[in-house]
Design a protein around this motif. Structure first.
Motif, PDB file in Angstrom:
ATOM      1  N   GLU A  20       0.867  -1.179   0.000  1.00 51.14           N
ATOM      2  CA  GLU A  20       0.000   0.000   0.000  1.00 51.14           C
ATOM      3  C   GLU A  20       0.901   1.224   0.000  1.00 51.14           C
ATOM      4  O   GLU A  20       1.781   1.339   0.849  1.00 51.14           O
ATOM      5  CB  GLU A  20      -0.882   0.031   1.254  1.00 51.14           C
ATOM      6  CG  GLU A  20      -1.997  -0.958   1.265  1.00 51.14           C
ATOM      7  CD  GLU A  20      -3.158  -0.583   0.356  1.00 51.14           C
ATOM      8  OE1 GLU A  20      -3.242   0.585  -0.073  1.00 51.14           O
ATOM      9  OE2 GLU A  20      -3.963  -1.477   0.066  1.00 51.14           O
ATOM     10  N   TYR A  21       0.681   2.157  -0.919  1.00 54.21           N
ATOM     11  CA  TYR A  21       1.448   3.399  -0.942  1.00 54.21           C
ATOM     12  C   TYR A  21       0.905   4.323   0.135  1.00 54.21           C
ATOM     13  O   TYR A  21      -0.308   4.494   0.280  1.00 54.21           O
ATOM     14  CB  TYR A  21       1.349   4.074  -2.312  1.00 54.21           C
ATOM     15  CG  TYR A  21       2.057   5.401  -2.348  1.00 54.21           C
ATOM     16  CD1 TYR A  21       3.446   5.462  -2.413  1.00 54.21           C
ATOM     17  CD2 TYR A  21       1.354   6.588  -2.266  1.00 54.21           C
ATOM     18  CE1 TYR A  21       4.114   6.665  -2.410  1.00 54.21           C
ATOM     19  CE2 TYR A  21       2.006   7.806  -2.273  1.00 54.21           C
ATOM     20  CZ  TYR A  21       3.383   7.843  -2.341  1.00 54.21           C
ATOM     21  OH  TYR A  21       4.030   9.046  -2.342  1.00 54.21           O
ATOM     22  N   ALA A  22       1.786   4.907   0.917  1.00 56.84           N
ATOM     23  CA  ALA A  22       1.388   5.865   1.944  1.00 56.84           C
ATOM     24  C   ALA A  22       2.358   7.039   1.934  1.00 56.84           C
ATOM     25  O   ALA A  22       3.566   6.851   1.845  1.00 56.84           O
ATOM     26  CB  ALA A  22       1.376   5.210   3.316  1.00 56.84           C
ATOM     27  N   ASN A  23       1.810   8.246   1.987  1.00 53.25           N
ATOM     28  CA  ASN A  23       2.648   9.437   2.096  1.00 53.25           C
ATOM     29  C   ASN A  23       2.267  10.256   3.327  1.00 53.25           C
ATOM     30  O   ASN A  23       2.608  11.420   3.452  1.00 53.25           O
ATOM     31  CB  ASN A  23       2.586  10.285   0.823  1.00 53.25           C
ATOM     32  CG  ASN A  23       1.187  10.765   0.503  1.00 53.25           C
ATOM     33  OD1 ASN A  23       0.252  10.563   1.266  1.00 53.25           O
ATOM     34  ND2 ASN A  23       1.038  11.394  -0.641  1.00 53.25           N
ATOM     35  N   PHE A  24       1.533   9.622   4.223  1.00 57.89           N
ATOM     36  CA  PHE A  24       1.107  10.267   5.459  1.00 57.89           C
ATOM     37  C   PHE A  24       1.061   9.209   6.554  1.00 57.89           C
ATOM     38  O   PHE A  24       0.543   8.111   6.336  1.00 57.89           O
ATOM     39  CB  PHE A  24      -0.291  10.880   5.267  1.00 57.89           C
ATOM     40  CG  PHE A  24      -0.830  11.586   6.484  1.00 57.89           C
ATOM     41  CD1 PHE A  24      -0.538  12.922   6.711  1.00 57.89           C
ATOM     42  CD2 PHE A  24      -1.633  10.919   7.383  1.00 57.89           C
ATOM     43  CE1 PHE A  24      -1.046  13.573   7.820  1.00 57.89           C
ATOM     44  CE2 PHE A  24      -2.137  11.564   8.509  1.00 57.89           C
ATOM     45  CZ  PHE A  24      -1.849  12.891   8.727  1.00 57.89           C
ATOM     46  N   ALA A  25       1.630   9.512   7.702  1.00 59.04           N
ATOM     47  CA  ALA A  25       1.593   8.581   8.832  1.00 59.04           C
ATOM     48  C   ALA A  25       1.242   9.345  10.098  1.00 59.04           C
ATOM     49  O   ALA A  25       1.681  10.481  10.305  1.00 59.04           O
ATOM     50  CB  ALA A  25       2.940   7.886   9.007  1.00 59.04           C
ATOM     51  N   LEU A  26       0.439   8.715  10.908  1.00 57.91           N
ATOM     52  CA  LEU A  26       0.075   9.273  12.194  1.00 57.91           C
ATOM     53  C   LEU A  26       0.399   8.208  13.237  1.00 57.91           C
ATOM     54  O   LEU A  26      -0.091   7.075  13.142  1.00 57.91           O
ATOM     55  CB  LEU A  26      -1.420   9.609  12.222  1.00 57.91           C
ATOM     56  CG  LEU A  26      -1.972  10.179  13.522  1.00 57.91           C
ATOM     57  CD1 LEU A  26      -1.329  11.530  13.830  1.00 57.91           C
ATOM     58  CD2 LEU A  26      -3.474  10.323  13.417  1.00 57.91           C
ATOM     59  N   ILE A  27       1.238   8.557  14.186  1.00 53.53           N
ATOM     60  CA  ILE A  27       1.670   7.581  15.182  1.00 53.53           C
ATOM     61  C   ILE A  27       1.228   8.057  16.557  1.00 53.53           C
ATOM     62  O   ILE A  27       1.506   9.195  16.949  1.00 53.53           O
ATOM     63  CB  ILE A  27       3.197   7.368  15.134  1.00 53.53           C
ATOM     64  CG1 ILE A  27       3.589   6.873  13.743  1.00 53.53           C
ATOM     65  CG2 ILE A  27       3.638   6.383  16.214  1.00 53.53           C
ATOM     66  CD1 ILE A  27       5.069   6.815  13.491  1.00 53.53           C
TER      67      ILE A  27
ATOM     68  N   ASP B 256      -0.793   4.579  11.873  1.00 52.33           N
ATOM     69  CA  ASP B 256      -1.798   4.612  10.807  1.00 52.33           C
ATOM     70  C   ASP B 256      -1.160   5.231   9.572  1.00 52.33           C
ATOM     71  O   ASP B 256      -0.492   6.269   9.662  1.00 52.33           O
ATOM     72  CB  ASP B 256      -3.014   5.443  11.227  1.00 52.33           C
ATOM     73  CG  ASP B 256      -3.836   4.781  12.306  1.00 52.33           C
ATOM     74  OD1 ASP B 256      -3.930   3.538  12.290  1.00 52.33           O
ATOM     75  OD2 ASP B 256      -4.392   5.492  13.157  1.00 52.33           O
ATOM     76  N   PHE B 257      -1.371   4.600   8.425  1.00 51.45           N
ATOM     77  CA  PHE B 257      -0.805   5.063   7.162  1.00 51.45           C
ATOM     78  C   PHE B 257      -1.932   5.398   6.195  1.00 51.45           C
ATOM     79  O   PHE B 257      -2.907   4.658   6.091  1.00 51.45           O
ATOM     80  CB  PHE B 257       0.100   3.986   6.550  1.00 51.45           C
ATOM     81  CG  PHE B 257       1.285   3.658   7.414  1.00 51.45           C
ATOM     82  CD1 PHE B 257       2.454   4.392   7.319  1.00 51.45           C
ATOM     83  CD2 PHE B 257       1.221   2.625   8.339  1.00 51.45           C
ATOM     84  CE1 PHE B 257       3.536   4.099   8.115  1.00 51.45           C
ATOM     85  CE2 PHE B 257       2.303   2.323   9.148  1.00 51.45           C
ATOM     86  CZ  PHE B 257       3.470   3.059   9.034  1.00 51.45           C
ATOM     87  N   ALA B 258      -1.777   6.514   5.478  1.00 49.36           N
ATOM     88  CA  ALA B 258      -2.786   6.954   4.518  1.00 49.36           C
ATOM     89  C   ALA B 258      -2.117   7.540   3.294  1.00 49.36           C
ATOM     90  O   ALA B 258      -0.911   7.817   3.286  1.00 49.36           O
ATOM     91  CB  ALA B 258      -3.707   7.996   5.157  1.00 49.36           C
ATOM     92  N   ARG B 259      -2.900   7.729   2.269  1.00 46.95           N
ATOM     93  CA  ARG B 259      -2.459   8.346   1.027  1.00 46.95           C
ATOM     94  C   ARG B 259      -3.196   9.678   0.911  1.00 46.95           C
ATOM     95  O   ARG B 259      -4.402   9.707   0.747  1.00 46.95           O
ATOM     96  CB  ARG B 259      -2.818   7.421  -0.143  1.00 46.95           C
ATOM     97  CG  ARG B 259      -2.305   7.832  -1.474  1.00 46.95           C
ATOM     98  CD  ARG B 259      -2.684   6.824  -2.563  1.00 46.95           C
ATOM     99  NE  ARG B 259      -2.372   5.453  -2.180  1.00 46.95           N
ATOM    100  CZ  ARG B 259      -3.290   4.488  -2.026  1.00 46.95           C
ATOM    101  NH1 ARG B 259      -4.557   4.720  -2.244  1.00 46.95           N
ATOM    102  NH2 ARG B 259      -2.929   3.267  -1.676  1.00 46.95           N
TER     103      ARG B 259
ATOM    104  N   ILE C 271      -7.343   6.107   5.962  1.00 44.92           N
ATOM    105  CA  ILE C 271      -6.267   5.251   6.461  1.00 44.92           C
ATOM    106  C   ILE C 271      -6.380   3.907   5.759  1.00 44.92           C
ATOM    107  O   ILE C 271      -7.438   3.283   5.764  1.00 44.92           O
ATOM    108  CB  ILE C 271      -6.360   5.084   7.985  1.00 44.92           C
ATOM    109  CG1 ILE C 271      -6.085   6.438   8.646  1.00 44.92           C
ATOM    110  CG2 ILE C 271      -5.388   4.017   8.489  1.00 44.92           C
ATOM    111  CD1 ILE C 271      -6.381   6.477  10.124  1.00 44.92           C
ATOM    112  N   ASN C 272      -5.300   3.477   5.111  1.00 51.28           N
ATOM    113  CA  ASN C 272      -5.344   2.205   4.390  1.00 51.28           C
ATOM    114  C   ASN C 272      -4.564   1.100   5.082  1.00 51.28           C
ATOM    115  O   ASN C 272      -4.578  -0.036   4.644  1.00 51.28           O
ATOM    116  CB  ASN C 272      -4.893   2.370   2.935  1.00 51.28           C
ATOM    117  CG  ASN C 272      -3.519   2.969   2.790  1.00 51.28           C
ATOM    118  OD1 ASN C 272      -2.664   2.773   3.636  1.00 51.28           O
ATOM    119  ND2 ASN C 272      -3.307   3.700   1.720  1.00 51.28           N
TER     120      ASN C 272
END
Length: 105
Positions: free
Chosen positions: A23-30, A40-43, A53-54
């Motif tokens: 899954e491509y992600a360019n945003f992460a929230l930890i 959590d990873f999102a595009r 969130i994917n």
């Protein structure tokens, strides 16, 4: 007997085809609690007001620290081989590569 000892010490890892694509992600929230870290990873796409969130990874604190150390080691190896990774000045603490509040298309 030697062969059996080698088989017992081996760890096998299966990578299902549907996971192998990634899954491509360019945003992460930890975030974290006393007992776990949640990543959590999102595009995030320019011009779109919402990201979904994917992928979510939940780690014990010890595993979160091991992941941090593994990432540090791999970034160092990458920079040794390909050169220093430079980051643009960031306002927030996310890994999004662009300002998500602009709303540009």
């Amino acid at each position: 007997m030697e062969n059996n000892e080698k088989q017992e010490g081996q760890f096998q890892l299966e990578l299902p085809q549907n996971v192998a694509q990634g899954e491509y992600a360019n945003f992460a929230l930890i975030t974290h609690s006393r007992s776990e870290f949640i990543a959590d990873f999102a595009r995030v796409l320019p011009g779109l007001p919402k990201a979904v969130i994917n992928s979510r990874v939940i780690l014990a604190p010890e595993h979160a620290k091991r992941l941090l150390m593994a990432l540090q080691e791999n970034v160092a190896k990458y920079e040794h081989e390909f050169g220093k990774i430079t980051l643009p000045e960031q306002q927030g603490k996310t890994i999004a590569p662009f300002n998500i509040n602009k709303g540009e298309a």
